[in-house]
Motif scaffolding. Sequence first.
Motif, PDB file in Angstrom:
ATOM      1  N   GLU A 231       0.826  -1.200   0.000  1.00  0.00           N
ATOM      2  CA  GLU A 231       0.000   0.000   0.000  1.00  0.00           C
ATOM      3  C   GLU A 231       0.865   1.258   0.000  1.00  0.00           C
ATOM      4  N   ALA A 232       0.402   2.289  -0.690  1.00  0.00           N
ATOM      5  CA  ALA A 232       1.172   3.526  -0.847  1.00  0.00           C
ATOM      6  C   ALA A 232       1.491   4.180   0.494  1.00  0.00           C
ATOM      7  N   ARG A 233       0.532   4.154   1.421  1.00  0.00           N
ATOM      8  CA  ARG A 233       0.772   4.835   2.703  1.00  0.00           C
ATOM      9  C   ARG A 233       1.806   4.119   3.571  1.00  0.00           C
ATOM     10  N   TYR A 234       2.147   2.885   3.196  1.00  0.00           N
ATOM     11  CA  TYR A 234       3.175   2.142   3.926  1.00  0.00           C
ATOM     12  C   TYR A 234       4.488   2.059   3.136  1.00  0.00           C
ATOM     13  N   ALA A 235       4.615   2.907   2.127  1.00  0.00           N
ATOM     14  CA  ALA A 235       5.769   2.835   1.220  1.00  0.00           C
ATOM     15  C   ALA A 235       7.102   2.993   1.947  1.00  0.00           C
ATOM     16  N   HIS A 236       7.104   3.705   3.057  1.00  0.00           N
ATOM     17  CA  HIS A 236       8.353   3.927   3.795  1.00  0.00           C
ATOM     18  C   HIS A 236       8.306   3.292   5.193  1.00  0.00           C
ATOM     19  N   HIS A 237       7.358   2.386   5.351  1.00  0.00           N
ATOM     20  CA  HIS A 237       7.173   1.731   6.651  1.00  0.00           C
ATOM     21  C   HIS A 237       7.986   0.442   6.725  1.00  0.00           C
ATOM     22  N   LYS A 238       8.636   0.203   7.866  1.00  0.00           N
ATOM     23  CA  LYS A 238       9.349  -1.055   8.082  1.00  0.00           C
ATOM     24  C   LYS A 238       8.471  -1.976   8.922  1.00  0.00           C
ATOM     25  N   PHE A 239       8.413  -3.232   8.508  1.00  0.00           N
ATOM     26  CA  PHE A 239       7.500  -4.192   9.106  1.00  0.00           C
ATOM     27  C   PHE A 239       8.214  -5.155  10.057  1.00  0.00           C
ATOM     28  N   PRO A 240       7.525  -5.586  11.119  1.00  0.00           N
ATOM     29  CA  PRO A 240       8.087  -6.600  12.014  1.00  0.00           C
ATOM     30  C   PRO A 240       8.103  -7.960  11.322  1.00  0.00           C
ATOM     31  N   VAL A 241       8.935  -8.856  11.822  1.00  0.00           N
ATOM     32  CA  VAL A 241       9.142 -10.156  11.181  1.00  0.00           C
ATOM     33  C   VAL A 241       8.973 -11.277  12.195  1.00  0.00           C
ATOM     34  N   VAL A 242       8.361 -12.365  11.762  1.00  0.00           N
ATOM     35  CA  VAL A 242       8.288 -13.581  12.576  1.00  0.00           C
ATOM     36  C   VAL A 242       8.851 -14.734  11.750  1.00  0.00           C
ATOM     37  N   GLU A 243       9.876 -15.378  12.280  1.00  0.00           N
ATOM     38  CA  GLU A 243      10.399 -16.594  11.651  1.00  0.00           C
ATOM     39  C   GLU A 243       9.537 -17.763  12.104  1.00  0.00           C
ATOM     40  N   LEU A 244       9.183 -18.629  11.178  1.00  0.00           N
ATOM     41  CA  LEU A 244       8.316 -19.772  11.452  1.00  0.00           C
ATOM     42  C   LEU A 244       9.102 -21.067  11.313  1.00  0.00           C
TER      43      LEU A 244
ATOM     44  N   PHE B 206      13.870  -6.675   2.016  1.00  0.00           N
ATOM     45  CA  PHE B 206      12.533  -6.185   2.313  1.00  0.00           C
ATOM     46  C   PHE B 206      12.590  -5.058   3.339  1.00  0.00           C
ATOM     47  N   ARG B 207      11.503  -4.323   3.450  1.00  0.00           N
ATOM     48  CA  ARG B 207      11.420  -3.245   4.433  1.00  0.00           C
ATOM     49  C   ARG B 207      11.074  -3.873   5.788  1.00  0.00           C
ATOM     50  N   ALA B 208      12.065  -4.484   6.363  1.00  0.00           N
ATOM     51  CA  ALA B 208      11.897  -5.183   7.637  1.00  0.00           C
ATOM     52  C   ALA B 208      12.557  -4.388   8.756  1.00  0.00           C
ATOM     53  N   GLU B 209      11.933  -4.434   9.927  1.00  0.00           N
ATOM     54  CA  GLU B 209      12.516  -3.766  11.076  1.00  0.00           C
ATOM     55  C   GLU B 209      13.822  -4.447  11.479  1.00  0.00           C
ATOM     56  N   SER B 210      14.655  -3.700  12.141  1.00  0.00           N
ATOM     57  CA  SER B 210      15.942  -4.234  12.569  1.00  0.00           C
ATOM     58  C   SER B 210      15.765  -5.080  13.821  1.00  0.00           C
ATOM     59  N   ALA B 211      16.758  -5.897  14.091  1.00  0.00           N
ATOM     60  CA  ALA B 211      16.733  -6.748  15.281  1.00  0.00           C
ATOM     61  C   ALA B 211      17.331  -5.975  16.465  1.00  0.00           C
ATOM     62  N   PRO B 212      16.907  -6.295  17.683  1.00  0.00           N
ATOM     63  CA  PRO B 212      15.895  -7.307  18.024  1.00  0.00           C
ATOM     64  C   PRO B 212      14.466  -6.762  18.069  1.00  0.00           C
ATOM     65  N   LYS B 213      14.325  -5.436  18.005  1.00  0.00           N
ATOM     66  CA  LYS B 213      13.013  -4.821  18.237  1.00  0.00           C
ATOM     67  C   LYS B 213      11.912  -5.409  17.379  1.00  0.00           C
ATOM     68  N   GLY B 214      12.198  -5.650  16.114  1.00  0.00           N
ATOM     69  CA  GLY B 214      11.143  -6.076  15.216  1.00  0.00           C
ATOM     70  C   GLY B 214      11.150  -7.541  14.871  1.00  0.00           C
ATOM     71  N   TRP B 215      11.814  -8.377  15.684  1.00  0.00           N
ATOM     72  CA  TRP B 215      11.956  -9.792  15.314  1.00  0.00           C
ATOM     73  C   TRP B 215      11.460 -10.735  16.394  1.00  0.00           C
ATOM     74  N   ALA B 216      10.728 -11.761  15.939  1.00  0.00           N
ATOM     75  CA  ALA B 216      10.260 -12.834  16.816  1.00  0.00           C
ATOM     76  C   ALA B 216      10.396 -14.144  16.067  1.00  0.00           C
ATOM     77  N   VAL B 217      10.280 -15.250  16.813  1.00  0.00           N
ATOM     78  CA  VAL B 217      10.386 -16.581  16.201  1.00  0.00           C
ATOM     79  C   VAL B 217       9.337 -17.473  16.837  1.00  0.00           C
ATOM     80  N   SER B 218       8.683 -18.294  16.003  1.00  0.00           N
ATOM     81  CA  SER B 218       7.612 -19.156  16.480  1.00  0.00           C
ATOM     82  C   SER B 218       7.788 -20.558  15.924  1.00  0.00           C
ATOM     83  N   GLY B 219       7.446 -21.566  16.731  1.00  0.00           N
ATOM     84  CA  GLY B 219       7.599 -22.934  16.265  1.00  0.00           C
ATOM     85  C   GLY B 219       6.681 -23.893  16.996  1.00  0.00           C
ATOM     86  N   TYR B 220       6.547 -25.080  16.430  1.00  0.00           N
ATOM     87  CA  TYR B 220       5.785 -26.139  17.087  1.00  0.00           C
ATOM     88  C   TYR B 220       6.678 -27.376  17.203  1.00  0.00           C
ATOM     89  N   SER B 221       6.464 -28.162  18.259  1.00  0.00           N
ATOM     90  CA  SER B 221       7.234 -29.384  18.505  1.00  0.00           C
ATOM     91  C   SER B 221       8.733 -29.074  18.546  1.00  0.00           C
TER      92      SER B 221
END
Length: 405
Positions: free
Chosen positions: A143-156, A231-246
């Motif tokens: 979206e245009a309004r997020y053109a300069h926005h950095k997004f949080p990331v989740v590793e799966l 990608f326009r991803a936030e820097s670590a650690p502020k914008g990073w998480a990790v999720s898993g099962y088993s």
Amino acid sequence: MSLTGTPFLYTLIVLFAVALILPLVLWSRVRGPQALRTAARMLMLIFAQGTAVALVFVLVNNANSLYDNWADLLGTGNHVQQAANLGADGTGGIALKRLPKVKQTFTPASGPGMRGVRETQLKGRVSGVNAEVYVWLPPQYGEARYAHHKFPVVELLPGYPGSAKAWFGSLHVTRQLEPLMRDGQVAPFILVAPRTNLLAGVDTGCANIPGTVNADSWLSIDVPKMVMDNFRAESAPKGWAVSGYSAGAHCAVKLAVAHPDRYMAAVSMSGYNDPIGERNSLAAQNLRIRAENNPYLLLKGARTPPRIALYISGQPRDGYEAGIALEQAAKAPTTVHVIFIPKSAGGHNMALWRPQVVPSFRWLSVQMGQHSARGTIPPEPSSGGSTHAALASGTASRAGAGRRR
């Protein structure tokens, strides 16, 4: 022919139908000596049983995303090019901030649930791992309004054995979260699913084992560096998480506890603390490495408690006790949110973890201080200040005990 592809599944269905019809049509029509007739009938029975077993295996494999391809199934895949001793921090003395950006080539990923997912083959410059990584971008990204926005990331991270595609295909992560992201109920996360099955027939335990594999550096250094380069991803650690099962849940918590400079939150569904929880784990074969990859021991022995938040869900003897142990070992600013899931919710499988995707991402949205397209994500209802809660029919209540099977 792809192991998980539709053509292979349909071929097995046809063969199974033929295997059922053959004995009905030919059983009494077989001619020749008694030995020949017996052998022919035995072959028909073996053919019928073989196709039945193969069909059931493929259906189970497709439903649970255990093996992604023939190499994974046959144990012939090896994604480790080198495994140098990278030291305690897993960098090998490399100045990560000085590494030049590398632009990756991405192609549309194929398979169930992979709509909108893109794939790239990443050569880890630090870990020496060469494997695929899947990336999905939230609806706001274009979206245009997020053109300069950095997004949080989740590793799966999947379990073992498990495909990196499992979160998209079996857990329906994007199908569940995309509408919530559009409505502002969940923060717009970039979802990243890297391959974790790096060696044939064994679980790496997401550990760095010199001379064998540097799975930790692959997941916590190479993959995040690639995402932030492309990608326009936030820097670590502020914008990073990790999720898993088993087994992936064990990895998620271990990575966050060991690297609070790289992750600020982790989600564990039916995980365990001691690497021996997975009998094929390489991290469990050596007492020193086993202790170094036990998040409970890491948290208990930390001189400075890490500034991380952990979300641990589990059933009795399948993850719950591991969460309680972490909660008891944690000291501020570490926070541990333990979710009790009753045995009536199901067993150690996708049907148990699929309903946990949305609650865990709501929690991540709050913990990471993210803002949705329509404002701040509202926090989940409090349970009287306690970190213990139970999930049953979509509601939360307090209850008690679990560990991975």
